[in-house]
Design a protein around this motif. Structure first.
Motif, PDB file in Angstrom:
ATOM      1  N   VAL A 187       0.857  -1.182   0.000  1.00 28.92           N
ATOM      2  CA  VAL A 187       0.000   0.000   0.000  1.00 28.92           C
ATOM      3  C   VAL A 187       0.893   1.232   0.000  1.00 28.92           C
ATOM      4  O   VAL A 187       1.762   1.374   0.866  1.00 28.92           O
ATOM      5  N   ARG A 188       0.686   2.109  -0.962  1.00 33.34           N
ATOM      6  CA  ARG A 188       1.494   3.327  -1.045  1.00 33.34           C
ATOM      7  C   ARG A 188       1.129   4.293   0.085  1.00 33.34           C
ATOM      8  O   ARG A 188      -0.020   4.361   0.517  1.00 33.34           O
ATOM      9  N   LEU A 189       2.138   5.039   0.546  1.00 34.30           N
ATOM     10  CA  LEU A 189       1.946   5.922   1.690  1.00 34.30           C
ATOM     11  C   LEU A 189       0.970   7.055   1.387  1.00 34.30           C
ATOM     12  O   LEU A 189       0.192   7.459   2.256  1.00 34.30           O
ATOM     13  N   GLY A 190       0.997   7.574   0.148  1.00 38.08           N
ATOM     14  CA  GLY A 190       0.117   8.692  -0.201  1.00 38.08           C
ATOM     15  C   GLY A 190      -1.359   8.348  -0.069  1.00 38.08           C
ATOM     16  O   GLY A 190      -2.092   9.007   0.683  1.00 38.08           O
ATOM     17  N   PRO A 191      -1.837   7.304  -0.776  1.00 40.73           N
ATOM     18  CA  PRO A 191      -3.240   6.916  -0.619  1.00 40.73           C
ATOM     19  C   PRO A 191      -3.588   6.501   0.808  1.00 40.73           C
ATOM     20  O   PRO A 191      -4.702   6.774   1.282  1.00 40.73           O
ATOM     21  N   ALA A 192      -2.648   5.846   1.502  1.00 37.17           N
ATOM     22  CA  ALA A 192      -2.921   5.445   2.885  1.00 37.17           C
ATOM     23  C   ALA A 192      -3.134   6.669   3.764  1.00 37.17           C
ATOM     24  O   ALA A 192      -4.032   6.689   4.623  1.00 37.17           O
ATOM     25  N   PHE A 193      -2.332   7.715   3.547  1.00 33.78           N
ATOM     26  CA  PHE A 193      -2.489   8.926   4.348  1.00 33.78           C
ATOM     27  C   PHE A 193      -3.799   9.635   4.021  1.00 33.78           C
ATOM     28  O   PHE A 193      -4.483  10.141   4.924  1.00 33.78           O
ATOM     29  N   VAL A 194      -4.165   9.683   2.743  1.00 35.93           N
ATOM     30  CA  VAL A 194      -5.440  10.304   2.358  1.00 35.93           C
ATOM     31  C   VAL A 194      -6.608   9.559   3.005  1.00 35.93           C
ATOM     32  O   VAL A 194      -7.537  10.170   3.550  1.00 35.93           O
ATOM     33  N   GLY A 195      -6.555   8.218   2.954  1.00 37.43           N
ATOM     34  CA  GLY A 195      -7.605   7.431   3.586  1.00 37.43           C
ATOM     35  C   GLY A 195      -7.634   7.631   5.090  1.00 37.43           C
ATOM     36  O   GLY A 195      -8.705   7.758   5.697  1.00 37.43           O
ATOM     37  N   ALA A 196      -6.445   7.673   5.713  1.00 35.98           N
ATOM     38  CA  ALA A 196      -6.383   7.852   7.164  1.00 35.98           C
ATOM     39  C   ALA A 196      -6.884   9.236   7.574  1.00 35.98           C
ATOM     40  O   ALA A 196      -7.587   9.378   8.586  1.00 35.98           O
ATOM     41  N   LEU A 197      -6.537  10.259   6.796  1.00 37.97           N
ATOM     42  CA  LEU A 197      -7.003  11.618   7.097  1.00 37.97           C
ATOM     43  C   LEU A 197      -8.516  11.702   6.972  1.00 37.97           C
ATOM     44  O   LEU A 197      -9.200  12.258   7.851  1.00 37.97           O
ATOM     45  N   SER A 198      -9.067  11.130   5.904  1.00 34.46           N
ATOM     46  CA  SER A 198     -10.522  11.142   5.712  1.00 34.46           C
ATOM     47  C   SER A 198     -11.220  10.369   6.831  1.00 34.46           C
ATOM     48  O   SER A 198     -12.224  10.833   7.388  1.00 34.46           O
ATOM     49  N   ALA A 199     -10.692   9.179   7.149  1.00 32.04           N
ATOM     50  CA  ALA A 199     -11.306   8.361   8.194  1.00 32.04           C
ATOM     51  C   ALA A 199     -11.197   9.036   9.559  1.00 32.04           C
ATOM     52  O   ALA A 199     -12.138   8.995  10.357  1.00 32.04           O
ATOM     53  N   GLY A 200     -10.052   9.674   9.836  1.00 29.91           N
ATOM     54  CA  GLY A 200      -9.888  10.342  11.118  1.00 29.91           C
ATOM     55  C   GLY A 200     -10.845  11.506  11.293  1.00 29.91           C
ATOM     56  O   GLY A 200     -11.445  11.683  12.362  1.00 29.91           O
ATOM     57  N   LEU A 201     -10.992  12.309  10.242  1.00 26.51           N
ATOM     58  CA  LEU A 201     -11.929  13.437  10.315  1.00 26.51           C
ATOM     59  C   LEU A 201     -13.365  12.945  10.434  1.00 26.51           C
ATOM     60  O   LEU A 201     -14.164  13.503  11.204  1.00 26.51           O
ATOM     61  N   LEU A 202     -13.703  11.886   9.678  1.00 29.38           N
ATOM     62  CA  LEU A 202     -15.054  11.335   9.759  1.00 29.38           C
ATOM     63  C   LEU A 202     -15.310  10.736  11.134  1.00 29.38           C
ATOM     64  O   LEU A 202     -16.405  10.901  11.696  1.00 29.38           O
ATOM     65  N   TRP A 203     -14.299  10.060  11.691  1.00 33.74           N
ATOM     66  CA  TRP A 203     -14.438   9.463  13.028  1.00 33.74           C
ATOM     67  C   TRP A 203     -14.683  10.549  14.076  1.00 33.74           C
ATOM     68  O   TRP A 203     -15.529  10.395  14.955  1.00 33.74           O
TER      69      TRP A 203
END
Length: 246
Positions: A187-203
């Motif tokens: 898993v590339r770091l860029g997409p993982a960070f985008v997903g983590a940022l979106s999930a963190g804000l949604l959480w």
């Protein structure tokens, strides 16, 4: 694609499966984490981390966190024996395997890790992951309480201590680690960070909304009495796992 996967229902089923695993594994996982962190002197921080996760449940969440930490203390103070210790480790590893299975489904990975890789990499998740998490929480909390952050908050017109960014940064970091490390694929770091940022804000947003729902759910407490906190805990677990998978 996101709406399609959510509408099919498989993500919800995986989230429900993870709830079942979490109920069994939360006390053993915290017990193992407590034992590991005793060597670093950060074991007292586990309770604060659990309370932060259960904050949307309000006062009932704090009581539930205290009860769970009481169970952890019982595990620490009891001689489990060989069978009990093996069951404890098996429960934790089984939950980690469930998380990998769910994330492999999200990434459309059909082949799980081999047994040899599971034995080594799951131990890393079980021992190193909690230690890094708690240390990061302590460092973020100190940074947030530092004079530099206080000056920045004052310059931005925010009351000192009112930002509470540390929990959200910690959640984003945890999600990023899970997205990069757990699926059995690169898993590339860029997409993982985008997903983590979106999930963190949604959480964080869902947590704030859920906290308001809990405040106005007096009828639920009246119907289910003391069992209401358990139901709210299950709903919050479900939403947390579903957000991570989404």
């Amino acid at each position: 694609a996101l709406l399609r996967d959510a509408a099919r229902g498989e993500l919800g089923l995986h989230a429900m499966s993870l709830i079942y695993s979490t109920l069994f594994a939360i006390v053993p996982l915290l017990a193992v984490t407590f034992a590991v962190l005793q060597a670093f002197g950060y074991h007292e921080q586990i309770g604060g981390l659990l309370q932060e996760f259960l904050r949307p449940l309000g006062a009932q969440g704090q009581e539930l966190a205290a009860s769970i930490m009481g169970f952890v203390a019982n595990v620490q103070g009891t001689i489990l024996g060989t069978v009990g210790f093996v069951f404890l480790i098996y429960t934790v590893l089984s939950m980690i395997q469930k998380v990998e299975t769910a994330l492999n489904f999200v990434w459309h990975v059909e082949r799980p890790r081999s047994f040899a890789r599971r034995a080594s990499e799951y131990v890393v998740v079980m021992l190193v992951g909690p230690a890094i998490t708690v240390v990061a929480m302590v460092l973020l909390a100190r940074l947030e309480a530092s004079a530099v952050m206080a000056n920045l908050s004052g310059a931005a017109g925010v009351e000192p201590g009112g930002t509470r960014l540390a929990p959200y940064l910690l959640v984003i970091g945890l999600f990023a680690f899970v997205y990069v490390y757990m699926p059995n694929t690169r898993v590339r770091l860029g997409p993982a960070f985008v997903g983590a940022l979106s999930a963190g804000l949604l959480w964080g947003a869902v947590g704030a909304l859920f906290a308001r729902v809990v405040v106005y759910s007096a009828q639920t407490a009246a119907i289910y009495a003391g069992f209401a906190v358990v139901l709210l805990f299950l709903v919050w677990l479900y939403l947390s796992w579903l957000i991570l998978l989404l």
